[in-house]
Design a protein around this motif. Sequence first.
Motif, PDB file in Angstrom:
ATOM      1  N   LEU A   1      11.140  10.540  -3.078  1.00  0.00           N
ATOM      2  CA  LEU A   1       9.867   9.927  -2.705  1.00  0.00           C
ATOM      3  C   LEU A   1       9.804   9.904  -1.185  1.00  0.00           C
ATOM      4  CD1 LEU A   1       9.878   6.920  -5.175  1.00  0.00           C
ATOM      5  CD2 LEU A   1       8.613   9.059  -5.404  1.00  0.00           C
ATOM      6  N   TRP A   2       8.859  10.645  -0.667  1.00  0.00           N
ATOM      7  CA  TRP A   2       8.725  10.669   0.780  1.00  0.00           C
ATOM      8  C   TRP A   2       7.488   9.859   1.150  1.00  0.00           C
ATOM      9  CZ3 TRP A   2      10.228  16.180   2.931  1.00  0.00           C
ATOM     10  CH2 TRP A   2      11.563  16.444   2.532  1.00  0.00           C
TER      11      TRP A   2
ATOM     12  N   ARG B   1      10.468  -1.716   7.610  1.00  0.00           N
ATOM     13  CA  ARG B   1      11.522  -1.491   8.606  1.00  0.00           C
ATOM     14  C   ARG B   1      12.897  -1.879   8.060  1.00  0.00           C
ATOM     15  NH1 ARG B   1       9.375  -0.774  13.866  1.00  0.00           N
ATOM     16  NH2 ARG B   1      11.449  -0.661  14.729  1.00  0.00           N
ATOM     17  N   PRO B   2      13.061  -3.094   7.530  1.00  0.00           N
ATOM     18  CA  PRO B   2      14.369  -3.412   6.942  1.00  0.00           C
ATOM     19  C   PRO B   2      14.732  -2.455   5.820  1.00  0.00           C
ATOM     20  CG  PRO B   2      13.025  -5.384   7.082  1.00  0.00           C
ATOM     21  CD  PRO B   2      12.157  -4.242   7.473  1.00  0.00           C
TER      22      PRO B   2
ATOM     23  N   ASP C   1      18.579   0.219   3.128  1.00  0.00           N
ATOM     24  CA  ASP C   1      18.888   1.649   3.104  1.00  0.00           C
ATOM     25  C   ASP C   1      18.213   2.394   1.959  1.00  0.00           C
ATOM     26  OD1 ASP C   1      19.898   4.009   3.772  1.00  0.00           O
ATOM     27  OD2 ASP C   1      21.903   3.672   2.912  1.00  0.00           O
ATOM     28  N   MET C   2      16.942   2.614   2.091  1.00  0.00           N
ATOM     29  CA  MET C   2      16.224   3.238   0.989  1.00  0.00           C
ATOM     30  C   MET C   2      16.541   4.724   0.840  1.00  0.00           C
ATOM     31  SD  MET C   2      12.382   3.295   2.446  1.00  0.00           S
ATOM     32  CE  MET C   2      11.889   4.183   3.890  1.00  0.00           C
ATOM     33  N   TYR C   3      17.199   5.298   1.852  1.00  0.00           N
ATOM     34  CA  TYR C   3      17.509   6.727   1.763  1.00  0.00           C
ATOM     35  C   TYR C   3      18.396   7.016   0.553  1.00  0.00           C
ATOM     36  CZ  TYR C   3      15.654   7.045   6.488  1.00  0.00           C
ATOM     37  OH  TYR C   3      14.841   7.008   7.565  1.00  0.00           O
TER      38      TYR C   3
ATOM     39  N   GLU D   1      13.407  -6.217  -1.341  1.00  0.00           N
ATOM     40  CA  GLU D   1      13.931  -6.046  -2.697  1.00  0.00           C
ATOM     41  C   GLU D   1      12.799  -5.763  -3.677  1.00  0.00           C
ATOM     42  OE1 GLU D   1      14.524  -8.524  -0.703  1.00  0.00           O
ATOM     43  OE2 GLU D   1      16.595  -9.196  -0.779  1.00  0.00           O
ATOM     44  N   ALA D   2      11.679  -6.489  -3.491  1.00  0.00           N
ATOM     45  CA  ALA D   2      10.539  -6.260  -4.364  1.00  0.00           C
ATOM     46  C   ALA D   2       9.999  -4.857  -4.155  1.00  0.00           C
ATOM     47  CB  ALA D   2       9.451  -7.295  -4.098  1.00  0.00           C
ATOM     48  N   LEU D   3      10.021  -4.415  -2.895  1.00  0.00           N
ATOM     49  CA  LEU D   3       9.581  -3.054  -2.620  1.00  0.00           C
ATOM     50  C   LEU D   3      10.468  -2.040  -3.333  1.00  0.00           C
ATOM     51  CD1 LEU D   3       7.712  -4.230  -0.397  1.00  0.00           C
ATOM     52  CD2 LEU D   3       8.425  -2.346   1.028  1.00  0.00           C
ATOM     53  N   LEU D   4      11.768  -2.278  -3.229  1.00  0.00           N
ATOM     54  CA  LEU D   4      12.695  -1.366  -3.907  1.00  0.00           C
ATOM     55  C   LEU D   4      12.428  -1.357  -5.405  1.00  0.00           C
ATOM     56  CD1 LEU D   4      16.219  -1.800  -2.321  1.00  0.00           C
ATOM     57  CD2 LEU D   4      14.761   0.227  -2.377  1.00  0.00           C
TER      58      LEU D   4
END
Lengths: 593, 387, 151, 209
Positions: D51-52, D66-67, D74-76, D160-163
């Motif tokens: 997902l880019w 940013r976090p 580390d979403m990478y 975390e919710a974003l993840l």
Amino acid sequence: MDIKDFIAPFAVWKRAFEKPFTVKKPIDERPGAPRYRGFHINDADKCVGCGTCEAICMNRAIDLVPVEGRDAKEGDSGLRPRVDYGRCCWCALCVDICPSGSLNMSNEYVWIDSDPDVFRYTPGVEPKPWDGSALGYRRAEGYRLLDGTRVPMPELDHHEAVKSFLELVRGWSREQAEKEADRCVSCGLCIASCPAHMEIPGYIKAVRDGDLETGLRLLYQTNPFPEACGRICTHRCEEACSIGTDGDPVAIRWLKRYIADQVELADYSKALPRKEASSGKRVAIVGAGPGGLSAAYYLALLGHEVTVHEKDEAAGGMLRYGIPEYRLPYPALDKDIGYIESLGVKIERGAPVGEGRSLASLRERFDAVFLSTGLPAAYGLDVPGEKHPRVLDGVAVLAAATRGQVLGLGARVAVVGGGNVAMDAARTALRNGASVDILYRRREEDMPADPDEIREAKAEGARLVEKAIPLEVKDAGGKARFVWNEATMVQKEAGKRPVPEPIPGAIHEEIYDSVISAIGQGPELSYIAEADGVEIRRFKPVVDRDGLATAAGKAPVFAGGDLVNDRKDAISAIADGHRAASAIDRLLSGKGA
Amino acid sequence: MRRQNEHVIPPETRATPDLSSGKYLVMWQGPQHPGITGNMSLRLVADGDTVVDCETHVGYLHRGFEKLMERRLWMQNFPLVCRIAVPEPDFNEYCYAAALEELAGVTVPEKAVWLRTLSLEMIRLASFLMWIGGQAGAFGHGTIAQWSVTMRDYVLDLFEELSGGRIYHMYIIPGGVRGDVPDGFLDHVLETMQVIKKNLDDIELVMFHNAVFKMRAVGLGYIPPDWVDKYGITGPNARSAGVARDLRKDLGYLAYPQLDFKLITGGRSDAFERAELRLAEMYQSIDLIRQIVARMPKDGPFRERLPNPLHWKIPAGETYVAAECTRGEYGFYVVSDGGDKPRRVAVRGPSYTHAVSVMERLVRGVNIADVAGLMVSLHTYPPEIER
Amino acid sequence: MNTASFQETLDFAIGRERAAVEFYRELTGKAAFAAQKSALAEFMAMEEGHVAMLTGMKSRGAVNLSPGAAVDLGLARRLAAEEEPTAAMDFQDILVAAIKKEERSGDLYRSLVAAALDPDVKAIFERLEAEESRHKRYFEELYETQVARDN
Amino acid sequence: MSDKKIIPAPLANEGLPPDERGLFCDAAPREYEPARGIMEDFANWARSESLWILGFGTGCGAIELRPLMTSRFDMYRYGIQPRPTPRQSSVFVIGGYASVKTLKRIVRSYEQMMGPKFVVALGSCTINGGMYWDSYNTIKRIDQYIPVDVYITGCMPRPEALLAGFQELKKIIRAGRAEGQNEYARNFEWFKANQKKVIKDWNMPDYNW
């Protein structure tokens, strides 16, 4: 720039072997902090649906919605807040302000969906995984947006009070009243619980704004006895008050009194609506108590000619003859009645209906009749010896006190009963220098009297004898020897109130100068003849929703007040009077009865 | 080509380039662009790779706060104000609360004063940590952000523990604060400060002793001292130009008069020095937080009781309350007409002057590649430009 | 139990109920105004209902009454000795008379239960006693809620 | 979503200067036709694992990206990374409220993205207006203007919710249910009509990719 600028950055290679910052499984490993403001939780049983959360929410994220299985009842709107997470900003002002403290927040924060319409729910009603979460935002201790403490009401000291019939409650200053009015959140739960459905938040707002004429106008919309009700109302509204769920309820009664006290009778007509043009219709009212006079007030406003027939020598009914002066001074009552009379209501005093002035004749002469004769006759103790001359009737004692007669109660007085009449009689006896025992068949918490009344009666020196079942009154040399059996409360049936059961052998007796019976009162109905066609069931005229007792025959007959309703307090009588007045007006003006 | 340590004095007046000449390249930087500090855009006119003209475009984040506030009750505005400057909401909360308290004549309890100071210093540190990552990133140095944003997150963890919110704390409420410190919180603060300090040491080594950063930042975006008053430059940008101005000292609000700290000023007034100055202020913040933790009263009420928020009326009057935020003077001008809602609220944020007037002038003569670095070095937050 | 004794037992009970109807009829004769008459008429109608019910049971040959006695609120025993209601009788007087009457009936059945030899007859009397206790309870409840509200 | 009324209106890049005509596509978007069976499954798996994100911080939600991008979250490692241009991106993160001015750029950036493309909307503001429900300059529901695949509620949603939201998006993509792009194509005229209702200075082509 020097060589250091090329080498120095490499120095932090030493950190390569340290623990990385990365959280391995962030979603699982990082719950919200104990105070985290996550999704709402609501204790739906504690919540009273007052809607204060809705009022404070700047985003209109909260909506009070009906909930299945939860009906509106006194002090509970039956609605529960529904939160829209398409609006919420998690500021938690709703939690901070919640009067009952039922609304809180969990520390859960993940809610993902493809449909934007799912992000709203009713916490505590629709189950969610975070229900009952122990963690999450709670109001900090010692931090409240609302004030849970009532402004103290200046009162006469009890030792002082018992010496005279001076009014006990002194009333508020402007500052005090405005401070108390500020505590109101205008939720309106009180309106539903008030029999007359007074516009309570409205007049409290008027106090806050210092606009007492508006306040008075709002009072008179539903209640032409603000001075009286501001003092002696049973204030069911305060029991419903949402602020009272976790603190002192707003002193609605005292605020009403404040408004009425502050406006001079001469200024009433400026604030209050004018009489409509005369309709040419005539209405007879039997009984000049709060019910009858309320009906008279609203009928007179609507342009009808009203004549009130009162058996006593002064108007006011139980407000005058049943309530002692220290609770409701006569000038205050006279102010209320005076304004009603100023609208042209004719009160015929000392004119009982019955022999010579029959109901039938009233129905001939008038276009409608409203009966509001109340409950003037005290029921007897119904024990052997009840006819003893020192056994007195509580209602009669109070009436005699009003008339300024010498009561001659003696030094030791027993009052039998636990209602407001009993308290009034006891405190009247105290003010006459007697020492008073109040004998009640059940426990103090079962007493139907106002808790305030009980507290004050005790503070003034009355001794409360609980669980005393009257057995007999014997003669003791002109005095009364009162015999009672001590009882124990037995829960005989589930769901019903416990029954006092005599303890065998626990017989007590005491000699009193007077025994005042105040166990209950009944109606005086001998003036209604069978030919009048008023259906009576169990000594109560049967009326419809509007108070109509019969439309057959000549003029329609309406009835209301203590005579008919079960509440048996002034405000209910006022409500009945108002309702009947509206119905009579509809009937007389032919506006679809 | 700009040489090391050479200041380019930016022209103040705008010479409109003749775009039809074909000599110039018009390009947009933003709003969707990695080299912009937020949702705003720059319309750059470049001659070769040197910018000759710039026009800032804002309005992408306009929500109409000042108007919205006129429609909400005094207390209802308190969750709204913190959204004005997203990375440092607490200054908004403080200024709004303090303005209301001044108008209503409310004195805040001692404990709340210290907790507010703590909260403001913590967010100052967090905001600078976020910024330093951006500053390094704008010059292609991604590592710093990897560290500093995490350090900022540690501060946010503290906020979460204290207030229940990560980004929007809504902790400073008119009358005081919303809660006392939880158990063990102050220890967590000190531990976190230790970690951050260690990290700042690393950052100093890697960033400020980095040849690339030095070469690109030194001499970039020189603000002449006489611009400070002319354009209303405040905060580190002004202090770097040698103007000793700090509201914490000048106004002496909250607990700052009781804290021991020195004003940090510079004089070289370029991107590198501004960065250095901010690093120094981060160390200073850590020191201040330690002082606050040590000297904060342990007990006492944390909020003064105010009237019912549903109909709280504030006496007519107007006031201006300012605080020194990370970027300069942050102020709320509040007018009350005696009603239950503000008559007018005007927010003065430093980003407007820095990101619009100053930026447009400084960027002339700068290499296109340095525009992002220059912009970050002014430390601006677009959401705060448009209230 | 033989049919005869069943019939006899029920006849006895019906007789009691008829007497009750008469009791109220007599009181009605003394009544002076509408309210008294309507209350008495209501109570009389109740007793007439009992007569009809018992007659029906008699013809069906079975007693279907619940044996569960109602809770005794204890009013009957302590209320004043019966006075003959007068023309001025109020609701309290009428209720007291009614409670007393039910109490007497109950007492009678109780003694009959004790005296009965045939267990079936005994059972019927027990049920009738229970039924009377329920009536009494009904009036006592009324007394508690309508008359002695404050005690 | 069912009540989308098609408003027939001529959509064309009329009004463009002739020399710019060639710069834009001249046809409405088409629905994506999935490949058969296992091929499509494989493609969906590949899409879900890379997902880019388009690096466009449209609102305050960007602050929590940013976090997410940096070492702590580390979403990478989840195959998520920001890209500087729409042409390289497959996920558009709407960071909270969108002002009218931003909406125009959102529409334009979204249309410029290559398919298959997905939209993640953050925060209350995108769902029902959030705290700017009565603001004159923000739009209240983003799904009136561009299709949204996943909503994450919160103000702001935490990293975390974003993840969790991205994990949800991955699931949807793998299941082949990420229909946003097709919906946009199907209801193109409806979306355009909505967009034009709020964007008063519509000085861009209708087919603007």
